[in-house]
Design an enzyme around this catalytic site. Structure first.
Site, PDB file in Angstrom:
ATOM      1  N   ALA A   1       0.808  -1.221   0.000  1.00  0.00           N
ATOM      2  CA  ALA A   1       0.000   0.000   0.000  1.00  0.00           C
ATOM      3  C   ALA A   1       0.840   1.269   0.000  1.00  0.00           C
ATOM      4  O   ALA A   1       0.424   2.294  -0.539  1.00  0.00           O
ATOM      5  CB  ALA A   1      -0.927   0.000   1.206  1.00  0.00           C
TER       6      ALA A   1
ATOM      7  N   THR B   1       0.041   5.456  -1.499  1.00  0.00           N
ATOM      8  CA  THR B   1      -0.535   6.505  -0.645  1.00  0.00           C
ATOM      9  C   THR B   1      -0.271   7.891  -1.235  1.00  0.00           C
ATOM     10  O   THR B   1      -1.089   8.794  -1.079  1.00  0.00           O
ATOM     11  CB  THR B   1       0.020   6.429   0.792  1.00  0.00           C
ATOM     12  OG1 THR B   1       1.439   6.352   0.748  1.00  0.00           O
ATOM     13  CG2 THR B   1      -0.520   5.217   1.526  1.00  0.00           C
TER      14      THR B   1
ATOM     15  N   PHE C   1      -5.706   0.587   3.597  1.00  0.00           N
ATOM     16  CA  PHE C   1      -6.900   0.103   4.309  1.00  0.00           C
ATOM     17  C   PHE C   1      -6.577  -0.411   5.704  1.00  0.00           C
ATOM     18  O   PHE C   1      -7.397  -0.356   6.606  1.00  0.00           O
ATOM     19  CB  PHE C   1      -7.573  -1.014   3.506  1.00  0.00           C
ATOM     20  CG  PHE C   1      -8.029  -0.571   2.146  1.00  0.00           C
ATOM     21  CD1 PHE C   1      -9.124   0.250   2.024  1.00  0.00           C
ATOM     22  CD2 PHE C   1      -7.349  -0.952   1.013  1.00  0.00           C
ATOM     23  CE1 PHE C   1      -9.550   0.690   0.780  1.00  0.00           C
ATOM     24  CE2 PHE C   1      -7.762  -0.527  -0.236  1.00  0.00           C
ATOM     25  CZ  PHE C   1      -8.860   0.296  -0.356  1.00  0.00           C
TER      26      PHE C   1
ATOM     27  N   ILE D   1      -4.450  -3.353  -5.318  1.00  0.00           N
ATOM     28  CA  ILE D   1      -5.606  -3.697  -6.146  1.00  0.00           C
ATOM     29  C   ILE D   1      -6.003  -2.534  -7.040  1.00  0.00           C
ATOM     30  O   ILE D   1      -7.072  -2.537  -7.640  1.00  0.00           O
ATOM     31  CB  ILE D   1      -6.809  -4.070  -5.238  1.00  0.00           C
ATOM     32  CG1 ILE D   1      -7.145  -2.913  -4.275  1.00  0.00           C
ATOM     33  CG2 ILE D   1      -6.513  -5.352  -4.457  1.00  0.00           C
ATOM     34  CD1 ILE D   1      -8.386  -3.131  -3.424  1.00  0.00           C
TER      35      ILE D   1
ATOM     36  N   HIS E   1      -3.669  -9.950  -4.712  1.00  0.00           N
ATOM     37  CA  HIS E   1      -5.026  -9.708  -4.192  1.00  0.00           C
ATOM     38  C   HIS E   1      -5.963  -9.255  -5.307  1.00  0.00           C
ATOM     39  O   HIS E   1      -7.017  -8.695  -5.043  1.00  0.00           O
ATOM     40  CB  HIS E   1      -4.986  -8.682  -3.059  1.00  0.00           C
ATOM     41  CG  HIS E   1      -4.177  -9.144  -1.876  1.00  0.00           C
ATOM     42  ND1 HIS E   1      -3.671  -8.286  -0.920  1.00  0.00           N
ATOM     43  CD2 HIS E   1      -3.781 -10.390  -1.498  1.00  0.00           C
ATOM     44  CE1 HIS E   1      -2.992  -8.984  -0.006  1.00  0.00           C
ATOM     45  NE2 HIS E   1      -3.039 -10.262  -0.343  1.00  0.00           N
TER      46      HIS E   1
ATOM     47  N   CYS F   1     -18.778 -18.391 -12.509  1.00  0.00           N
ATOM     48  CA  CYS F   1     -18.215 -18.749 -13.820  1.00  0.00           C
ATOM     49  C   CYS F   1     -17.008 -17.897 -14.193  1.00  0.00           C
ATOM     50  O   CYS F   1     -16.331 -18.185 -15.176  1.00  0.00           O
ATOM     51  CB  CYS F   1     -19.287 -18.650 -14.905  1.00  0.00           C
ATOM     52  SG  CYS F   1     -19.788 -16.964 -15.296  1.00  0.00           S
TER      53      CYS F   1
ATOM     54  N   CYS G   1     -24.829 -12.673 -11.815  1.00  0.00           N
ATOM     55  CA  CYS G   1     -24.279 -12.938 -13.147  1.00  0.00           C
ATOM     56  C   CYS G   1     -25.412 -13.218 -14.147  1.00  0.00           C
ATOM     57  O   CYS G   1     -26.344 -13.959 -13.852  1.00  0.00           O
ATOM     58  CB  CYS G   1     -23.338 -14.147 -13.063  1.00  0.00           C
ATOM     59  SG  CYS G   1     -22.565 -14.579 -14.637  1.00  0.00           S
TER      60      CYS G   1
ATOM     61  N   CYS H   1     -24.856 -17.182 -15.125  1.00  0.00           N
ATOM     62  CA  CYS H   1     -25.020 -18.322 -14.221  1.00  0.00           C
ATOM     63  C   CYS H   1     -25.744 -17.971 -12.918  1.00  0.00           C
ATOM     64  O   CYS H   1     -25.951 -18.840 -12.075  1.00  0.00           O
ATOM     65  CB  CYS H   1     -23.661 -18.951 -13.903  1.00  0.00           C
ATOM     66  SG  CYS H   1     -22.671 -17.991 -12.746  1.00  0.00           S
TER      67      CYS H   1
ATOM     68  N   ILE I   1       8.739   6.749   0.051  1.00  0.00           N
ATOM     69  CA  ILE I   1       8.959   5.949  -1.159  1.00  0.00           C
ATOM     70  C   ILE I   1       9.135   6.828  -2.389  1.00  0.00           C
ATOM     71  O   ILE I   1      10.012   6.583  -3.226  1.00  0.00           O
ATOM     72  CB  ILE I   1       7.800   4.953  -1.348  1.00  0.00           C
ATOM     73  CG1 ILE I   1       7.856   3.919  -0.229  1.00  0.00           C
ATOM     74  CG2 ILE I   1       7.869   4.273  -2.713  1.00  0.00           C
ATOM     75  CD1 ILE I   1       6.604   3.086  -0.117  1.00  0.00           C
TER      76      ILE I   1
END
Ligand SMILES: [Zn+2]
Length: 285
Positions: free
Chosen positions: A61, A65, A72, A140, A158, A169, A191, A194, A275
């Protein structure tokens, strides 16, 4: 069986599943050191990058930032105010599904506006230069792809919150379609093929880790000569096992994080600095 998010270190499933080079007993680095300041850290990192032929970054993470994406797990972060909805709850309860989607829609402006940070752009520069074959990420937010990595070279442990997927499916859906359907029927849509629930493509607590991503991350960690752990506190297993695995397979290990991590004593170099400031000098290399 697959891995589940949140597995604790020491789980016997991990050590035999991730293959060779996993031995926490034989790994303390002889040369563990913390860079004395930012400039010293950048210089040492530059030397190690120059000497390396295959660099594998592993990001958490902290690299995002700077882009306005919240961590999170951090104190005061979303998961300390809103308890995460587990995969089992999501599957079992229409109310939990609706709540999960309401939270995701509330985050959409944040994700939609986020742009790659200096850290993302520096790694993309090293990727374009041929130093980085692929990147492993716990994030993510799709920002490594946005910075220039081909999608097939981003190993997402993740998965990804910028699209949705049927949990039955596997059909992918655009978030815009999910939102429109949600507003039309007043509930989380199922979905169209399905009838199983549709969820963001991310891996939830209690959901199996994606086997293909775990396998590819293992191969990358085992076949690099420099492993960069960036912006992760290295506490979420099994993802946190990869730096250790790389180190035990002979790679140099650099940990770049604002705060101390669980594995600093394994590293050849620890840079406890911002960073963006640390990787900024490598943008455009
Ligand atoms: Zn389906």
């Amino acid at each position: 069986m697959g891995f589940a998010v949140g597995v604790l270190p020491g789980d016997p499933d991990i050590s035999h599943s991730v293959g060779a080079c996993y031995d926490r007993t034989a790994n303390a680095s002889d040369s563990f050191m913390i860079a004395s300041d930012l400039r010293n850290g950048v210089e040492q990192l530059g030397d190690m990058i120059a000497a390396a032929s295959t660099i594998v970054p592993f990001t958490g993470a902290g690299i995002s930032t700077e882009c306005g994406i919240p961590d999170f797990r951090s104190p005061g972060g979303l998961w300390t105010r809103n308890r995460p909805i587990s995969f089992d709850e999501f599957v079992a309860s229409p109310g939990a599904r609706a709540e999960a989607w309401r939270r995701r829609f509330a985050m959409e402006p944040t994700f939609a506006q986020a742009r790659p940070s200096r850290g993302h752009r520096a790694l993309a520069s090293l990727y374009r230069a041929g130093k980085i074959p692929a990147i492993i990420t716990q994030n993510i937010d799709n920002l490594h792809q946005a910075s220039g990595f081909a999608a097939e070279h981003v190993v997402e442990l993740h998965s990804n919150t910028t699209y949705a997927r049927c949990i039955g499916c596997g059909r992918d859906y655009d978030l815009a379609w999910v939102k429109q359907s949600f507003e039309t029927i007043g509930a989380a849509p199922d979905c169209t093929l399905c009838d199983d629930p549709i969820k963001t493509a991310t891996i939830s607590f209690g959901q199996a880790m994606p086997e293909d991503a775990m396998r590819r991350a293992t191969e990358l960690a085992q076949h690099c000569d420099l492993f960069l752990a960036i912006g992760s506190s290295l506490v979420v297993w099994p993802a946190a096992g990869f730096p250790l695995m790389a180190k035990n397979c002979g790679a140099k290990l650099v940990i770049i994080n604002n705060e101390p991590t669980e594995q600093d004593d394994m590293a050849d170099l620890v840079i406890r600095q911002d960073i963006g400031e640390t990787l900024g000098p490598f943008v455009g290399n």
